[in-house]
Design a protein around this motif. Structure first.
Motif, PDB file in Angstrom:
ATOM      1  N   ALA A 111       0.531   6.015 -12.868  1.00 15.06           N
ATOM      2  CA  ALA A 111       1.043   5.159 -11.795  1.00 15.06           C
ATOM      3  C   ALA A 111       0.731   3.772 -11.868  1.00 15.06           C
ATOM      4  O   ALA A 111       1.695   3.071 -11.072  1.00 15.06           O
ATOM      5  N   GLY A 112       0.166   3.057 -12.849  1.00 16.54           N
ATOM      6  CA  GLY A 112       0.141   1.668 -13.031  1.00 16.54           C
ATOM      7  C   GLY A 112      -0.655   1.012 -12.084  1.00 16.54           C
ATOM      8  O   GLY A 112      -0.447  -0.179 -11.693  1.00 16.54           O
ATOM      9  N   VAL A 113      -1.687   1.712 -11.371  1.00 14.45           N
ATOM     10  CA  VAL A 113      -2.641   1.253 -10.402  1.00 14.45           C
ATOM     11  C   VAL A 113      -4.106   1.267 -10.893  1.00 14.45           C
ATOM     12  O   VAL A 113      -4.106   2.134 -11.974  1.00 14.45           O
ATOM     13  N   GLY A 114      -4.920   0.681 -10.313  1.00 11.17           N
ATOM     14  CA  GLY A 114      -6.471   0.812 -10.655  1.00 11.17           C
ATOM     15  C   GLY A 114      -6.855   2.193 -10.082  1.00 11.17           C
ATOM     16  O   GLY A 114      -6.470   2.516  -9.168  1.00 11.17           O
ATOM     17  N   ALA A 115      -8.029   2.743 -10.699  1.00  5.34           N
ATOM     18  CA  ALA A 115      -8.626   3.963 -10.000  1.00  5.34           C
ATOM     19  C   ALA A 115      -9.041   3.825  -8.793  1.00  5.34           C
ATOM     20  O   ALA A 115      -8.898   4.618  -7.877  1.00  5.34           O
ATOM     21  N   GLY A 116      -9.387   2.513  -8.238  1.00  6.88           N
ATOM     22  CA  GLY A 116      -9.827   2.399  -6.896  1.00  6.88           C
ATOM     23  C   GLY A 116      -8.684   2.451  -5.846  1.00  6.88           C
ATOM     24  O   GLY A 116      -8.938   2.988  -4.668  1.00  6.88           O
ATOM     25  N   ALA A 134       0.931  -1.346   0.024  1.00  2.78           N
ATOM     26  CA  ALA A 134      -0.031   0.095   0.102  1.00  2.78           C
ATOM     27  C   ALA A 134       0.773   1.159  -0.129  1.00  2.78           C
ATOM     28  O   ALA A 134       0.461   2.164  -0.600  1.00  2.78           O
ATOM     29  N   ARG A 135       1.922   1.096   0.805  1.00  3.98           N
ATOM     30  CA  ARG A 135       2.633   2.318   0.870  1.00  3.98           C
ATOM     31  C   ARG A 135       3.409   2.645  -0.506  1.00  3.98           C
ATOM     32  O   ARG A 135       3.748   3.623  -1.104  1.00  3.98           O
ATOM     33  N   ARG A 136       3.949   1.440  -1.277  1.00  2.00           N
ATOM     34  CA  ARG A 136       4.526   1.587  -2.590  1.00  2.00           C
ATOM     35  C   ARG A 136       3.495   2.175  -3.744  1.00  2.00           C
ATOM     36  O   ARG A 136       3.796   2.990  -4.409  1.00  2.00           O
ATOM     37  N   ASN A 137       2.072   1.672  -3.662  1.00  2.00           N
ATOM     38  CA  ASN A 137       1.332   2.304  -4.553  1.00  2.00           C
ATOM     39  C   ASN A 137       0.772   3.657  -4.287  1.00  2.00           C
ATOM     40  O   ASN A 137       0.701   4.383  -5.086  1.00  2.00           O
ATOM     41  N   ARG A 138       0.710   3.856  -2.934  1.00  6.70           N
ATOM     42  CA  ARG A 138       0.656   5.416  -2.678  1.00  6.70           C
ATOM     43  C   ARG A 138       1.911   6.287  -3.226  1.00  6.70           C
ATOM     44  O   ARG A 138       1.608   7.319  -3.647  1.00  6.70           O
ATOM     45  N   ALA A 139       2.883   5.904  -2.995  1.00  6.49           N
ATOM     46  CA  ALA A 139       4.111   6.473  -3.587  1.00  6.49           C
ATOM     47  C   ALA A 139       4.030   6.803  -4.948  1.00  6.49           C
ATOM     48  O   ALA A 139       4.462   7.610  -5.485  1.00  6.49           O
ATOM     49  N   LYS A 140       3.655   5.468  -5.831  1.00  3.21           N
ATOM     50  CA  LYS A 140       3.670   5.858  -7.037  1.00  3.21           C
ATOM     51  C   LYS A 140       2.331   6.652  -7.593  1.00  3.21           C
ATOM     52  O   LYS A 140       2.563   7.481  -8.644  1.00  3.21           O
ATOM     53  N   VAL A 141       1.113   6.659  -6.734  1.00  2.00           N
ATOM     54  CA  VAL A 141       0.113   7.547  -7.122  1.00  2.00           C
ATOM     55  C   VAL A 141       0.557   8.915  -7.047  1.00  2.00           C
ATOM     56  O   VAL A 141       0.554   9.833  -7.846  1.00  2.00           O
ATOM     57  N   LEU A 142       1.425   9.272  -5.716  1.00  2.00           N
ATOM     58  CA  LEU A 142       1.888  10.515  -5.664  1.00  2.00           C
ATOM     59  C   LEU A 142       2.857  11.069  -6.596  1.00  2.00           C
ATOM     60  O   LEU A 142       2.723  12.183  -7.121  1.00  2.00           O
ATOM     61  N   ALA A 143       3.810  10.154  -7.131  1.00  2.00           N
ATOM     62  CA  ALA A 143       4.759  10.357  -8.194  1.00  2.00           C
ATOM     63  C   ALA A 143       4.002  10.880  -9.518  1.00  2.00           C
ATOM     64  O   ALA A 143       4.184  11.646 -10.147  1.00  2.00           O
ATOM     65  N   ALA A 144       3.175   9.940  -9.724  1.00  2.00           N
ATOM     66  CA  ALA A 144       2.188  10.202 -10.961  1.00  2.00           C
ATOM     67  C   ALA A 144       1.469  11.473 -10.909  1.00  2.00           C
ATOM     68  O   ALA A 144       1.309  12.155 -11.938  1.00  2.00           O
ATOM     69  N   ALA A 145       0.695  11.634  -9.765  1.00  2.00           N
ATOM     70  CA  ALA A 145       0.181  13.064  -9.591  1.00  2.00           C
ATOM     71  C   ALA A 145       0.898  14.183  -9.881  1.00  2.00           C
ATOM     72  O   ALA A 145       0.426  15.351 -10.650  1.00  2.00           O
ATOM     73  N   GLU A 146       2.005  14.138  -9.051  1.00  2.00           N
ATOM     74  CA  GLU A 146       2.958  15.242  -9.251  1.00  2.00           C
ATOM     75  C   GLU A 146       3.311  15.455 -10.862  1.00  2.00           C
ATOM     76  O   GLU A 146       3.267  16.638 -11.162  1.00  2.00           O
ATOM     77  N   GLU A 147       3.520  14.592 -11.546  1.00  2.00           N
ATOM     78  CA  GLU A 147       3.804  14.675 -13.010  1.00  2.00           C
ATOM     79  C   GLU A 147       2.860  15.202 -13.841  1.00  2.00           C
ATOM     80  O   GLU A 147       2.861  15.978 -14.696  1.00  2.00           O
TER      81      GLU A 147
END
Length: 191
Positions: A41-46, A10-23
């Motif tokens: 981010a390579g994750v689902g919308a959920g 969950a921490r890794r997914n959150r970090a991916k989402v933050l990086a993708a959102a910043e971009e």
């Protein structure tokens, strides 16, 4: 109230989402859909919605994450061999990186808003003040400024970056004004 501890995935997914959102926010601002951030981010919308209930919450988290990164960078630089150059390099990087993000500019400039009520804002203030104090003790930075002055100078440089036609010109002037006479002479002799 303490944040719940997240599992490693969950921490890794959150970090991916933050990086993708910043971009994504850097390119499209708040107009970018959350589904697009999930795709980057390579994750689902959920997954995005599980961590961030709204786009505004995600945007705020991106800003606070960047402020936390700045604070960590300042703490890491506290052991640098050249305290003055570590301070000036940090100062310039903060201005350069923050100038690309209006929300980050506002967060670094405010003293009582939501970003600085959070621990990230206080961490940034404490860490940057420690970096300043160390550079002052080394004789590289004028002693007549304090942490509040530093925050105001960062905010001023961010405003100057927005309106200056010549990139980095005004920031260079501010940095030169922060140097002590001794550090200015040493810098000239190195050239």
């Amino acid at each position: 109230m303490d944040k719940p501890v997240l599992r490693a995935d969950a921490r890794r997914n959150r970090a991916k989402v933050l990086a993708a959102a910043e971009e994504a926010f850097a390119v499209d601002g708040l107009a970018v859909p959350l589904d697009e951030i999930a795709r980057i981010a390579g994750v689902g919308a959920g997954t995005v919605y599980r961590h961030f209930p709204s786009k505004e919450a995600l945007f705020q988290a991106v800003v606070l994450d960047r402020v936390e990164q700045f604070a960590q960078e300042a703490r890491d630089l506290l052991t640098a061999e050249e305290p003055g150059e570590a301070f000036f390099g940090f100062f310039k990087r903060v201005v350069q990186q923050a100038s690309r993000n209006r929300a980050l500019c506002d967060a670094l400039a405010e003293t009582t808003g939501s970003a600085f009520k959070a621990s990230a804002g206080n961490d940034f203030r404490v860490a940057s003040q420690a970096l300043l104090t160390r550079a002052q003790a080394a004789g590289a930075v004028r002693e007549d400024i304090d942490g509040d002055d530093l925050r105001a100078l960062i905010a001023g440089c961010l405003a100057a970056e927005r309106y200056s036609l010549e990139e980095r010109h005004l920031v260079r002037i501010v940095v030169d004004g922060l140097r002590t006479f001794h550090s200015t002479c040493t810098l000239r002799n190195k050239k």
